[in-house]
Design a protein around this motif. Structure first.
Motif, PDB file in Angstrom:
ATOM      1  N   VAL A 145       0.916  -1.115   0.042  1.00  0.00           N
ATOM      2  CA  VAL A 145      -0.015  -0.025  -0.111  1.00  0.00           C
ATOM      3  C   VAL A 145       0.970   1.410   0.028  1.00  0.00           C
ATOM      4  O   VAL A 145       1.998   1.268   0.648  1.00  0.00           O
ATOM      5  CB  VAL A 145      -0.855   0.120   1.166  1.00  0.00           C
ATOM      6  N   THR A 146       0.361   2.122  -0.814  1.00  0.00           N
ATOM      7  CA  THR A 146       1.355   3.691  -0.607  1.00  0.00           C
ATOM      8  C   THR A 146       0.481   4.416   0.279  1.00  0.00           C
ATOM      9  O   THR A 146      -0.708   4.941   0.267  1.00  0.00           O
ATOM     10  CB  THR A 146       1.074   4.233  -2.245  1.00  0.00           C
ATOM     11  N   PHE A 147       1.044   4.790   1.632  1.00  0.00           N
ATOM     12  CA  PHE A 147       0.574   5.570   2.402  1.00  0.00           C
ATOM     13  C   PHE A 147       1.178   7.013   2.375  1.00  0.00           C
ATOM     14  O   PHE A 147       2.129   7.251   1.853  1.00  0.00           O
ATOM     15  CB  PHE A 147       1.043   4.891   4.148  1.00  0.00           C
ATOM     16  N   LEU A 258       9.067   9.612   3.772  1.00  0.00           N
ATOM     17  CA  LEU A 258       9.726   9.842   5.257  1.00  0.00           C
ATOM     18  C   LEU A 258      11.105   9.623   5.552  1.00  0.00           C
ATOM     19  O   LEU A 258      12.003  10.089   6.003  1.00  0.00           O
ATOM     20  CB  LEU A 258       8.866   9.166   6.132  1.00  0.00           C
ATOM     21  N   LYS A 259      11.540   8.466   4.646  1.00  0.00           N
ATOM     22  CA  LYS A 259      12.881   8.008   4.823  1.00  0.00           C
ATOM     23  C   LYS A 259      13.883   9.157   4.304  1.00  0.00           C
ATOM     24  O   LYS A 259      14.913   9.165   4.896  1.00  0.00           O
ATOM     25  CB  LYS A 259      13.069   6.664   4.167  1.00  0.00           C
ATOM     26  N   GLU A 260      13.489   9.741   3.308  1.00  0.00           N
ATOM     27  CA  GLU A 260      14.692  10.624   2.537  1.00  0.00           C
ATOM     28  C   GLU A 260      14.621  11.983   3.318  1.00  0.00           C
ATOM     29  O   GLU A 260      15.527  12.641   3.326  1.00  0.00           O
ATOM     30  CB  GLU A 260      14.220  11.200   1.050  1.00  0.00           C
ATOM     31  N   LEU A 261      13.408  12.260   3.990  1.00  0.00           N
ATOM     32  CA  LEU A 261      13.433  13.409   5.067  1.00  0.00           C
ATOM     33  C   LEU A 261      14.140  13.085   6.256  1.00  0.00           C
ATOM     34  O   LEU A 261      14.366  13.882   7.185  1.00  0.00           O
ATOM     35  CB  LEU A 261      12.024  13.649   5.339  1.00  0.00           C
ATOM     36  N   GLY A 262      14.666  11.807   6.629  1.00  0.00           N
ATOM     37  CA  GLY A 262      15.588  11.566   7.772  1.00  0.00           C
ATOM     38  C   GLY A 262      14.952  10.835   8.681  1.00  0.00           C
ATOM     39  O   GLY A 262      15.510  10.888  10.117  1.00  0.00           O
ATOM     40  N   HIS A 263      13.541  10.681   8.445  1.00  0.00           N
ATOM     41  CA  HIS A 263      12.876   9.959   9.773  1.00  0.00           C
ATOM     42  C   HIS A 263      12.968   8.450  10.068  1.00  0.00           C
ATOM     43  O   HIS A 263      12.515   7.737  10.928  1.00  0.00           O
ATOM     44  CB  HIS A 263      11.386  10.519   9.692  1.00  0.00           C
ATOM     45  N   GLY A 264      13.727   7.833   8.908  1.00  0.00           N
ATOM     46  CA  GLY A 264      14.097   6.450   9.092  1.00  0.00           C
ATOM     47  C   GLY A 264      12.979   5.444   9.040  1.00  0.00           C
ATOM     48  O   GLY A 264      12.924   4.397   9.517  1.00  0.00           O
ATOM     49  N   ILE A 265      11.638   5.851   8.507  1.00  0.00           N
ATOM     50  CA  ILE A 265      10.538   5.174   8.355  1.00  0.00           C
ATOM     51  C   ILE A 265      10.190   4.668   7.270  1.00  0.00           C
ATOM     52  O   ILE A 265      10.045   5.586   6.235  1.00  0.00           O
ATOM     53  CB  ILE A 265       9.190   5.656   9.344  1.00  0.00           C
ATOM     54  N   VAL A 266       9.834   3.378   6.760  1.00  0.00           N
ATOM     55  CA  VAL A 266       9.557   2.869   5.648  1.00  0.00           C
ATOM     56  C   VAL A 266       8.174   2.001   5.859  1.00  0.00           C
ATOM     57  O   VAL A 266       8.392   1.017   6.753  1.00  0.00           O
ATOM     58  CB  VAL A 266      10.391   2.079   4.730  1.00  0.00           C
ATOM     59  N   ALA A 267       7.349   2.086   5.320  1.00  0.00           N
ATOM     60  CA  ALA A 267       5.929   1.276   5.480  1.00  0.00           C
ATOM     61  C   ALA A 267       4.908   1.062   4.452  1.00  0.00           C
ATOM     62  O   ALA A 267       4.424   2.062   3.804  1.00  0.00           O
ATOM     63  CB  ALA A 267       5.173   1.963   6.751  1.00  0.00           C
TER      64      ALA A 267
END
Length: 342
Positions: A145-147, A258-267
């Motif tokens: 899914v794309t969130f 979110l990952k490229e923004l530096g939050h380290g989250i991929v879902a």
């Protein structure tokens, strides 16, 4: 006088069996003799699967993105199975309400369900009577899914950094809507809040359309969901701040992850189809064959693309392994975030 071949009972039975296999397609032929409790009761007796419609439970409201793609998938799979696959909806509880149905259903292949990722998380954060590993038989993984995070078009919050800064400077004022407690959007927001030390007011919704209307009208400040928000973003009613996948989407290439923004989250919440525990291997194989063909049908691939999804196939064994690994990972995540069943 010797009886001719055309009157030979064993020959007639063989012809009937071959005709049935041709009429119902390869999936049905593969599952001959496969029904639990359907062993031959006499010489040459055959039991085919499926002999009647199959019910596919979708634990989301009718009319949403997942419901629409699953209905098309069911229609296409039914053509391969030679029987209708009837979709039933049971929305609520963060997409977990099909689990009690599977737990109580006979493992005969006539009751199956979409297994959304939150079902792997729920037992670690709330008390449930079912287990997504123990109580299911994996059939296949379908897609992910794309969130994304959206705000009203006129909002002064124009980035994820703005969201975090507002929440930290005005504790308890940020209102955030998701598609339910314990869903991936809810957990992602909790993780973001934990990493950056802010709080927010959670407003769960059962349906995406209802939720997006609430965000667009300003009833809540921020919405997080799968891309049922797309029509609202494309029409300019909502602004998309970030998506949660590994890479940017083709549809909104200017929106960061979110990952490229530096939050380290991929879902991405991969999902698939499962049946009750204890299904016969030949029944699983028949369902797997039909739904794999359906998920790769150009019509289904095009439907997924409307929601920025692609087929992400895993067969029964690999899907089962992935479910077990994800279930263990969700337990570790719940412990890290201090979540406990209540």
């Amino acid at each position: 006088m010797a009886m001719s071949n055309e009157h030979d009972p064993s020959r007639r039975q063989l012809l009937r069996t071959l005709a049935a296999a041709v009429a119902t397609g390869p999936a049905a032929a593969l599952a001959a003799r496969a029904q639990p409790g359907g062993a031959a009761s006499g010489a040459g007796a055959e039991t085919r699967f499926p002999l009647r419609p199959i019910t596919l439970w979708v634990p989301w409201p009718a009319g949403g993105a997942t419901d629409l793609t699953m209905r098309l998938l069911a229609e296409l799979a039914g053509r391969h199975l030679g029987q209708k696959v009837v979709v039933e909806n049971r929305a609520g509880a963060g997409g977990t309400l099909a689990m009690p149905i599977l737990q109580q259903a006979a493992p005969d292949g006539y009751t199956i369900a979409q297994l959304p990722y939150p079902a792997l998380r729920a037992p670690h954060i709330q008390r449930v009577l079912w287990d997504p590993i123990r109580d299911t038989t994996p059939i296949l993984q379908i897609s992910g899914v794309t969130f994304g995070m959206v705000v009203p078009a006129g909002s002064t919050l124009r980035s994820v950094a703005d969201i975090i800064a507002f929440a930290k400077s005005r504790p308890g004022e940020l209102t955030v809507s998701t598609n339910g407690a314990g869903t991936t959007p809810h957990v992602v927001m909790d993780e973001l809040a934990a990493r950056h030390g802010f709080s927010y007011i959670h407003v769960p919704y059962k349906g995406t359309s209802e939720q997006m209307l609430a965000v667009a009208s300003g009833q809540v400040m921020l919405g997080i969901n799968s891309n049922g928000f797309a029509p609202f973003v494309d029409s300019g009613r909502l602004r998309l701040l970030a998506t949660f996948a590994e890479h940017r989407t083709k549809r909104w290439p200017n929106v960061p992850t979110l990952k490229e923004l530096g939050h380290g989250i991929v879902a991405t919440s991969p999902y698939g189809l499962v049946g009750p525990s204890g299904m016969a291997p030949a029944v699983v194989a028949a369902l797997h064959e039909a739904f794999r063909a359906a998920m790769n049908d150009p019509a289904h691939v095009a439907e997924l693309a409307k929601y920025d999804q692609e087929p992400d196939y895993l067969g029964p064994a690999d899907y089962g392994r992935s479910l077990r690994e994800s279930y263990a990972a969700e337990k570790r995540a719940a412990e890290r975030l201090g979540l406990r069943p209540s």
